[in-house]
Design a protein around this motif. Structure first.
Motif, mmCIF file in Angstrom:
data_model
loop_
_atom_site.group_PDB
_atom_site.id
_atom_site.type_symbol
_atom_site.label_atom_id
_atom_site.label_comp_id
_atom_site.label_asym_id
_atom_site.label_seq_id
_atom_site.Cartn_x
_atom_site.Cartn_y
_atom_site.Cartn_z
ATOM 1 N N PRO A 136 0.797 -1.230 0.000
ATOM 2 C CA PRO A 136 0.000 0.000 0.000
ATOM 3 C C PRO A 136 0.828 1.278 0.000
ATOM 4 N N LEU A 148 -6.325 -3.538 -2.774
ATOM 5 C CA LEU A 148 -7.318 -4.393 -2.125
ATOM 6 C C LEU A 148 -7.671 -5.589 -2.998
ATOM 7 N N VAL A 204 -3.714 2.462 5.581
ATOM 8 C CA VAL A 204 -3.967 1.024 5.454
ATOM 9 C C VAL A 204 -3.135 0.249 6.469
ATOM 10 N N PHE A 221 -7.682 -2.003 5.276
ATOM 11 C CA PHE A 221 -8.375 -1.498 4.088
ATOM 12 C C PHE A 221 -9.752 -0.932 4.432
ATOM 13 N N GLN A 251 -5.764 2.821 -3.241
ATOM 14 C CA GLN A 251 -5.729 1.521 -2.576
ATOM 15 C C GLN A 251 -6.735 0.520 -3.133
ATOM 16 N N ASN A 295 -9.376 2.448 5.877
ATOM 17 C CA ASN A 295 -8.960 3.415 4.860
ATOM 18 C C ASN A 295 -10.148 3.902 4.041
ATOM 19 N N SER A 297 -2.395 7.387 2.049
ATOM 20 C CA SER A 297 -3.224 6.179 1.958
ATOM 21 C C SER A 297 -2.507 4.925 2.434
#
Length: 425
Positions: A59, A266, A394, A399, A262, A402, A390
């Motif tokens: 990330p 993910l 994370v 996630f 992100q 975020n 970001s």
């Protein structure tokens, strides 16, 4: 004069006009020189974070790559705008943008480490910035005043669907070739814009009229990975009553980058590859291209701020949906992720067009260009900060945290514009 002679003269004039139109060059022919360029950049957009992760990035590294791209795009817009004004040439910089973007695409194919991806993306976005502000300026010289809105809309329509075509090509190639080879193929496609542009783009010497940049709400630059990169000169920072809009933009772009940076990370973490990301990107970009003209009509009917608030609210809900979907296991997750990403694309037209419309309609004529430039500067700074932050978010919140934080910033962006001045509604 006898009736027969009048008819004969009218017929001769009609034939003469038809002959003139037949030999008149098509003023929008050069629009299509952007098609290979847009196909190449559209197809490459999902690959950059995937290549970063293939080289061991996570990330934070993906956020860094995007942040450097945002910064380079912003600086590139300043550099190319100043240089093209000084030399009073436009065509040469479009061709240079086509060539530089295509050649730098090959740098991704050669990248063997995270720093090399960062470097390739910096060069790549720097050259892309050379192609962003100039087309609308050429349009204002090539087309008649009453045809500007149509021409600008047509240019965006062609570029938008070419971007989608690039995503489709990338999706097909993702089943046939490794990521590096896909970059190479897309680079070759992008090179086609160079001879095409040299043949069809007319050199139109002109001085950059910054007012033009803020006047036409129908002009929406096809997004390059959701990047505000329409800065052509270092703007004198002016608010002129738009402080609330600037604050809203800063919050919006920060939250948007938390989400978009992100999102591919993910998908990768959940076991999905390039083909799934391409499919979701196709849905996202297709609905954006489809909605541009329709949102333009809505802005005329309902006003800019109302349309902007709707777009921000719906996008905040889309981000929240992904936060809720992230912990879910099984086939429901990709469905909810697609709906979230689709709604994010749907709302882009509402946000992009309405923002330009608000400034265009309400700013003093002599300050439109300055205010647009200041808006884009604030947006770029928000995007850079969101990209950099970001990865750390994370790492600390996961996630789901975020994406929840991204939705919070979207909802916060509504507060400054909840009650604009009465004349601004």
């Amino acid at each position: 004069m006898p009736v027969s002679q009048k008819r004969k003269r009218a017929n001769l004039k009609k034939l003469e006009r038809k002959s003139q139109m037949r030999h008149r060059p098509n003023p929008e022919k050069w629009f299509y020189s952007f098609v290979p360029f847009k196909v190449s950049t559209g197809g490459a957009a999902p690959l950059i974070p995937l290549l970063t992760m293939e080289l061991g990035g996570g990330p934070r590294e993906v956020g860094l790559v995007n942040a450097v791209g945002s910064l380079s795009s912003m600086l590139g817009g300043l550099f190319w705008g100043k240089l093209s004004d000084r030399l009073n040439r436009r065509k040469v910089f479009l061709i240079l943008g086509f060539l530089g973007t295509a050649l730098s695409t090959f740098l991704f194919a050669l990248a063997g480490s995270i720093p090399s991806v960062v470097f390739a993306n910096a060069i790549y976005t720097f050259f892309i910035a050379a192609t962003v502000p100039i087309p609308v300026l050429i349009i204002t010289k090539v087309f008649r005043l009453e045809d500007w809105d149509y021409a600008i809309g047509r240019f965006n329509e062609i570029g938008g669907w070419a971007w989608v075509l690039g995503l489709v090509i990338g999706f097909i190639l993702s089943h046939l070739l490794p990521i590096r080879w896909i970059f190479a193929v897309l680079g070759l496609i992008g090179l086609l814009s160079v001879p095409w542009g040299m043949r069809t783009i007319r050199e139109v010497p002109l001085h950059l009229d910054r007012k033009v940049l803020g006047v036409y709400a129908g002009y929406v630059v096809e997004k390059f990975r959701y990047l505000p990169n329409f800065i052509t000169h270092l703007p004198r920072f002016s608010t002129c009553g738009f402080e609330r809009l600037y604050l809203s933009a800063l919050l919006f772009w920060f939250g948007a980058m938390l989400y978009f940076t992100q999102f591919p990370v993910l998908l990768k973490a959940r076991g999905f590859g390039a083909s799934v990301l391409y499919l979701m990107s196709i849905g996202n970009s297709s609905i954006s291209a489809y909605m541009y003209t329709r949102v333009g009509r809505r802005v005329k009917e309902r006003g800019g701020y109302g349309t902007l608030r709707f777009g921000l609210l719906l996008r905040g809900l889309a981000f929240l949906l992904l936060a809720v979907a992230t912990p879910i296991k099984g086939p429901l997750f990709p469905v909810l992720a697609f709906v979230s990403y689709f709604l994010a694309g749907y709302t882009w037209a509402f946000i992009g067009i309405s923002t330009t419309a608000v400034i265009s309609r309400l700013a003093p004529p002599e300050k439109k260009g300055t205010l647009i430039g200041a808006y884009n500067l604030v947006s770029s700074l928000g995007a850079i900060a969101g990209n950099l932050t970001s990865g750390f978010v994370v790492s600390m919140l996961g996630f789901a945290g975020n994406f929840a934080l991204a939705s919070v910033f979207l909802f916060l962006s509504l507060i400054p514009i909840a009650r604009p001045k009465a004349k601004a509604r």
